[in-house]
Motif scaffolding. Sequence first.
Motif, PDB file in Angstrom:
ATOM      1  N   LYS A  51      11.816 -12.980   8.560  1.00 21.75           N
ATOM      2  CA  LYS A  51      11.966 -12.881  10.339  1.00 21.75           C
ATOM      3  C   LYS A  51      11.401 -11.787  10.916  1.00 21.75           C
ATOM      4  O   LYS A  51      10.608 -11.667  11.664  1.00 21.75           O
ATOM      5  CB  LYS A  51      13.118 -13.772  10.635  1.00 21.75           C
ATOM      6  CG  LYS A  51      13.241 -13.825  12.337  1.00 21.75           C
ATOM      7  CD  LYS A  51      14.549 -14.404  12.795  1.00 21.75           C
ATOM      8  CE  LYS A  51      14.342 -14.587  14.025  1.00 21.75           C
ATOM      9  NZ  LYS A  51      14.269 -13.377  15.073  1.00 21.75           N
ATOM     10  N   ALA A  52      12.161 -10.734  10.120  1.00 22.92           N
ATOM     11  CA  ALA A  52      11.936  -9.374  10.808  1.00 22.92           C
ATOM     12  C   ALA A  52      10.568  -8.831  10.551  1.00 22.92           C
ATOM     13  O   ALA A  52      10.062  -8.208  11.445  1.00 22.92           O
ATOM     14  CB  ALA A  52      13.152  -8.547  10.187  1.00 22.92           C
ATOM     15  N   ALA A  53       9.736  -9.109   9.650  1.00 18.58           N
ATOM     16  CA  ALA A  53       8.580  -8.786   9.000  1.00 18.58           C
ATOM     17  C   ALA A  53       7.529  -9.425   9.776  1.00 18.58           C
ATOM     18  O   ALA A  53       6.594  -8.794  10.410  1.00 18.58           O
ATOM     19  CB  ALA A  53       8.518  -8.818   7.596  1.00 18.58           C
ATOM     20  N   VAL A  54       7.798 -10.858   9.747  1.00 17.60           N
ATOM     21  CA  VAL A  54       6.538 -11.432  10.982  1.00 17.60           C
ATOM     22  C   VAL A  54       6.689 -11.242  12.377  1.00 17.60           C
ATOM     23  O   VAL A  54       5.706 -10.915  12.935  1.00 17.60           O
ATOM     24  CB  VAL A  54       6.842 -13.024  10.535  1.00 17.60           C
ATOM     25  CG1 VAL A  54       5.984 -13.622  11.442  1.00 17.60           C
ATOM     26  CG2 VAL A  54       6.480 -13.304   9.021  1.00 17.60           C
TER      27      VAL A  54
ATOM     28  N   ILE B 239       5.731 -20.734  -0.319  1.00 19.39           N
ATOM     29  CA  ILE B 239       6.986 -20.411   0.307  1.00 19.39           C
ATOM     30  C   ILE B 239       6.798 -19.756   1.833  1.00 19.39           C
ATOM     31  O   ILE B 239       7.207 -20.116   2.797  1.00 19.39           O
ATOM     32  CB  ILE B 239       8.017 -19.876  -0.391  1.00 19.39           C
ATOM     33  CG1 ILE B 239       8.511 -20.841  -1.564  1.00 19.39           C
ATOM     34  CG2 ILE B 239       9.344 -19.419   0.623  1.00 19.39           C
ATOM     35  CD1 ILE B 239       9.508 -20.214  -2.561  1.00 19.39           C
ATOM     36  N   ALA B 240       5.926 -18.618   1.691  1.00 17.73           N
ATOM     37  CA  ALA B 240       5.875 -17.790   2.809  1.00 17.73           C
ATOM     38  C   ALA B 240       4.965 -18.697   3.767  1.00 17.73           C
ATOM     39  O   ALA B 240       5.174 -18.940   5.191  1.00 17.73           O
ATOM     40  CB  ALA B 240       4.914 -16.637   2.411  1.00 17.73           C
TER      41      ALA B 240
ATOM     42  N   ALA C 231      -0.534  -5.860  -1.096  1.00 14.65           N
ATOM     43  CA  ALA C 231      -0.498  -5.288   0.474  1.00 14.65           C
ATOM     44  C   ALA C 231       0.740  -5.790   1.327  1.00 14.65           C
ATOM     45  O   ALA C 231       1.693  -6.393   0.850  1.00 14.65           O
ATOM     46  CB  ALA C 231      -1.741  -5.574   1.149  1.00 14.65           C
ATOM     47  N   GLY C 232       0.803  -5.038   2.426  1.00 12.47           N
ATOM     48  CA  GLY C 232       2.119  -5.265   3.201  1.00 12.47           C
ATOM     49  C   GLY C 232       3.466  -4.890   2.753  1.00 12.47           C
ATOM     50  O   GLY C 232       3.530  -4.076   1.982  1.00 12.47           O
TER      51      GLY C 232
ATOM     52  N   ALA D   5      -1.524 -13.575   2.221  1.00  7.78           N
ATOM     53  CA  ALA D   5      -2.342 -12.505   2.221  1.00  7.78           C
ATOM     54  C   ALA D   5      -1.740 -11.119   2.829  1.00  7.78           C
ATOM     55  O   ALA D   5      -1.914 -10.058   2.314  1.00  7.78           O
ATOM     56  CB  ALA D   5      -3.697 -12.661   2.802  1.00  7.78           C
ATOM     57  N   HIS D   6      -0.997 -11.515   3.975  1.00 10.17           N
ATOM     58  CA  HIS D   6      -0.357 -10.300   4.765  1.00 10.17           C
ATOM     59  C   HIS D   6       0.725  -9.552   3.866  1.00 10.17           C
ATOM     60  O   HIS D   6       0.674  -8.425   4.083  1.00 10.17           O
ATOM     61  CB  HIS D   6      -0.051 -11.086   5.901  1.00 10.17           C
ATOM     62  CG  HIS D   6       0.808  -9.777   6.811  1.00 10.17           C
ATOM     63  ND1 HIS D   6       0.112  -8.866   7.417  1.00 10.17           N
ATOM     64  CD2 HIS D   6       2.064  -9.524   7.147  1.00 10.17           C
ATOM     65  CE1 HIS D   6       1.276  -8.196   8.322  1.00 10.17           C
ATOM     66  NE2 HIS D   6       2.538  -8.548   7.667  1.00 10.17           N
ATOM     67  N   PHE D   7       1.431 -10.299   2.905  1.00 11.51           N
ATOM     68  CA  PHE D   7       2.562  -9.708   2.227  1.00 11.51           C
ATOM     69  C   PHE D   7       1.844  -9.395   0.899  1.00 11.51           C
ATOM     70  O   PHE D   7       2.729  -9.188  -0.035  1.00 11.51           O
ATOM     71  CB  PHE D   7       3.597 -10.757   2.173  1.00 11.51           C
ATOM     72  CG  PHE D   7       4.465 -10.634   3.460  1.00 11.51           C
ATOM     73  CD1 PHE D   7       4.950  -9.661   3.965  1.00 11.51           C
ATOM     74  CD2 PHE D   7       4.552 -11.971   4.007  1.00 11.51           C
ATOM     75  CE1 PHE D   7       5.302  -9.767   5.288  1.00 11.51           C
ATOM     76  CE2 PHE D   7       5.199 -12.219   5.361  1.00 11.51           C
ATOM     77  CZ  PHE D   7       5.537 -10.902   5.961  1.00 11.51           C
TER      78      PHE D   7
END
Length: 342
Positions: free
Chosen positions: A230-233, A320-321, A270-271, A247-249
């Motif tokens: 939640k904090a990362a998104v 899961i993401a 990445a991320g 892909a973002h993570f």
Amino acid sequence: MFYAALDVSLRSVAICIIDQDGKVRLERSVPSEVPGLVRCLREFGEPIHQVGLEAGTLTQHLTYGLTEAGFDVVCMEARQVNAALSAMRNKTDKHDARGIAQILRSGWYSRVHVKSVESHHLRALISCRKVMQRKCIDLENEIRGLLKIFGVKLPLRLSRGGFDIAMRDTIESDPALSHAMLPMLQARRVLFDTFTELDRRVRKAAHADPVCQRFMGVPGVGEITALSFKAAVDDPARFKSSRTVGAHFGLTPRRFQSGEKDNPGRISHAGDADVRATLYAAANAMLMRSIKWTSLKAWGVKLMKTKGRRRAIVALARKIAVVLHRMWVDGSDFRPGSEAAA
């Protein structure tokens, strides 16, 4: 139309303002504080179309301060800016500010989402917990290593709370050993108490958040994974498709294609590495520990038989993401699926 670029360092900021033709109209260096930056930009005397800076440690502080002052602030992806500036022969703050201004004018950049203050507060809490956990583990390993010299072999597994009791009985039996190691044991105890308190606060924050509560309905997803995600998104609307979250993570493979070559590689990494690690841990827990049946687990087990355990866990972490993001966007709860469909 004027463009202002900021090359930010810890103590100072190099400012370069150019016009729509790329001609430099102002260059100056000011302290890296919002009031000084706002004063310099307003003293220029002309309306500034955009203010650009690359992502860094002071991005959030400067972006929110300049936005509040009425400027349109663009935060640029640091790797793209670095690639563009690498063509310059001489690297100085002044030249970097000029280069960033030209990148801003041309539009050749990827805009970076600046997270909210609430998101940074959550990330700070999670980071503090992780630091305390690492320091406790480092001290425990150091104590174990020192005791091996004296022939003391500790059990492989000791509970975090039981470590202090087991060590104290062993160390206090030898006066010379206790003279050297009791202070280290006491320091470890203080760190462990701090870690316990921070861990309690993290779990309390996760249970108090309705979004995290829905995330924890997914088997394998606990308080740390839910709160980290939640904090990362921060804002789920910044992703046009849930499929791009993986892909973002950094959970999707790299690809190198040129001419007749087309080589898929390992995952990009990445991320945010901490979020990627928590998603991997959640996928491992779902696949190897959870006894609850879900269509996600059935898919992961099937993949594990053909691709191996590690690849299956990475693929399941990406899934899961995607699922967590879709749950957040839709406001829905996790649905295990039907065994017949699987």
